[in-house]
Enzyme design. Structure first.
Site, PDB file in Angstrom:
ATOM      1  N   TYR A  54     -12.158  -1.018   4.997  1.00  0.00           N
ATOM      2  CA  TYR A  54     -11.281  -2.138   5.332  1.00  0.00           C
ATOM      3  C   TYR A  54     -12.041  -3.295   5.980  1.00  0.00           C
ATOM      4  CZ  TYR A  54      -7.673   1.541   4.971  1.00  0.00           C
ATOM      5  OH  TYR A  54      -6.870   2.574   4.563  1.00  0.00           O
ATOM      6  N   HIS A 116     -12.700   9.152   2.459  1.00  0.00           N
ATOM      7  CA  HIS A 116     -11.748   8.153   1.975  1.00  0.00           C
ATOM      8  C   HIS A 116     -11.362   8.389   0.515  1.00  0.00           C
ATOM      9  CE1 HIS A 116     -10.434   3.709   2.668  1.00  0.00           C
ATOM     10  NE2 HIS A 116      -9.512   4.417   2.061  1.00  0.00           N
TER      11      HIS A 116
END
Length: 299
Positions: A54, A116
């Site tokens: 992010y 992730h």
């Protein structure tokens, strides 16, 4: 009735607890992430979910530092999750790069560390690194994200520690039935990303009708549906008013008929899944690069 408060927790298979609702900060730059975290802590949220991909771990860290102080909270009062980036996967690379995540977050440990995405031919070595980080106390609990049945089964064939959670795209239009059954048998918790499903779910006639029935927002209906299934959920918002609104779901309960009506909406409508691209495909930068915001720190 499941009474819901932001401090309400569910228990992992390792015995640790996680708040059932938290704040997600995907697609926020560092300044926005800092504000969101500060607002969330002020609104009573105890769990914050971020990721290296992010590009806002530093903003989250700054928000945690100021938010804890402003609200007279201790580090132990909150639950922080981050995730291993695709490009960092592998055993030693995971160990080395996770230290940078801790530095950006201004933390000595994270409460939950996830892989992730299951980068093929690397996720088993990445998982060994997560097991080591847990042994060192740098990650209290460890889990995965975006693992399908085949990859989860493959991971478990060599894993010494069973993941506590699999964070998946989950909402009324994409309910992940097959892997949820597998996860339930293994006592692996489901954590929902994109829990509100965007406009398609929020504007669905069944959801809208239930919102009118209970005099709630469509988002509150969907989040209540999550809570009653003991799903961990991380709706994103950059506005404190909306954060508070999302949490105000303890004054009503969906009936069994309501729950079944929402369950019937499942279209297995995934926004992205394995057949859509190959890992580390340069044409899919969204999932293979770290977002670099103008306010990103220089390592």
């Amino acid at each position: 009735m499941i009474d819901f408060k932001l401090a309400h927790t569910v228990t992992f298979n390792d015995g640790r607890k996680i708040p059932q609702m938290g704040l997600g900060v995907w697609k926020e730059d560092n300044a926005a992430a800092k504000r969101s975290v500060e607002q969330a802590l002020h609104a009573g949220y105890k769990m914050i979910d971020t990721a290296k991909q992010y590009g806002n771990e530093a903003g989250v860290g700054a928000g945690l530092k100021s938010g804890l102080k402003a609200n007279n909270l201790q580090r132990s009062d909150i639950f922080v999750t981050t995730k291993i980036f695709n490009g960092d996967q592998g055993y030693q690379s995971t160990l080395d790069n996770f230290k940078k995540s801790l530095q950006h977050l201004q933390l000595d440990y994270v409460d939950l560390l996830l892989i992730h995405w299951p980068v093929d031919h690397k996720y088993k070595d990445t998982w060994r690194a997560l097991e080591e980080l847990q042994r060192q106390g740098l990650a209290k609990s460890i889990g995965v994200s975006n693992f399908d049945e085949a990859r989860l089964k493959d991971l478990l064939s060599d894993a010494k520690v069973i993941p506590v959670v699999n964070q998946l795209e989950f909402n009324p239009l994409n309910q992940q039935q097959k892997i949820r059954t597998m996860m339930a048998d293994l006592n692996i918790r489901l954590e929902a990303w994109s829990p509100l499903g965007g406009g398609a779910a929020l504007n669905n006639p069944v959801i809208v009708q239930l919102a009118q029935k209970y005099q709630k927002t469509p988002a509150q209906i969907i989040l209540r549906w999550d809570i009653q299934q003991l799903v961990i959920t991380i709706p994103k918002s950059t506005h404190e008013k909306r954060m508070v609104e999302n949490s105000e779901i303890d004054d009503f309960k969906l009936t069994d008929a309501d729950m079944k009506a929402i369950a019937a909406l499942d279209q297995e409508k995934k926004s992205l899944w394995y057949d859509d691209f190959k890992w580390h495909n340069p044409n899919i930068p969204e999932y293979d690069t770290v977002h670099s915001w103008p306010d990103s720190p220089k390592d």
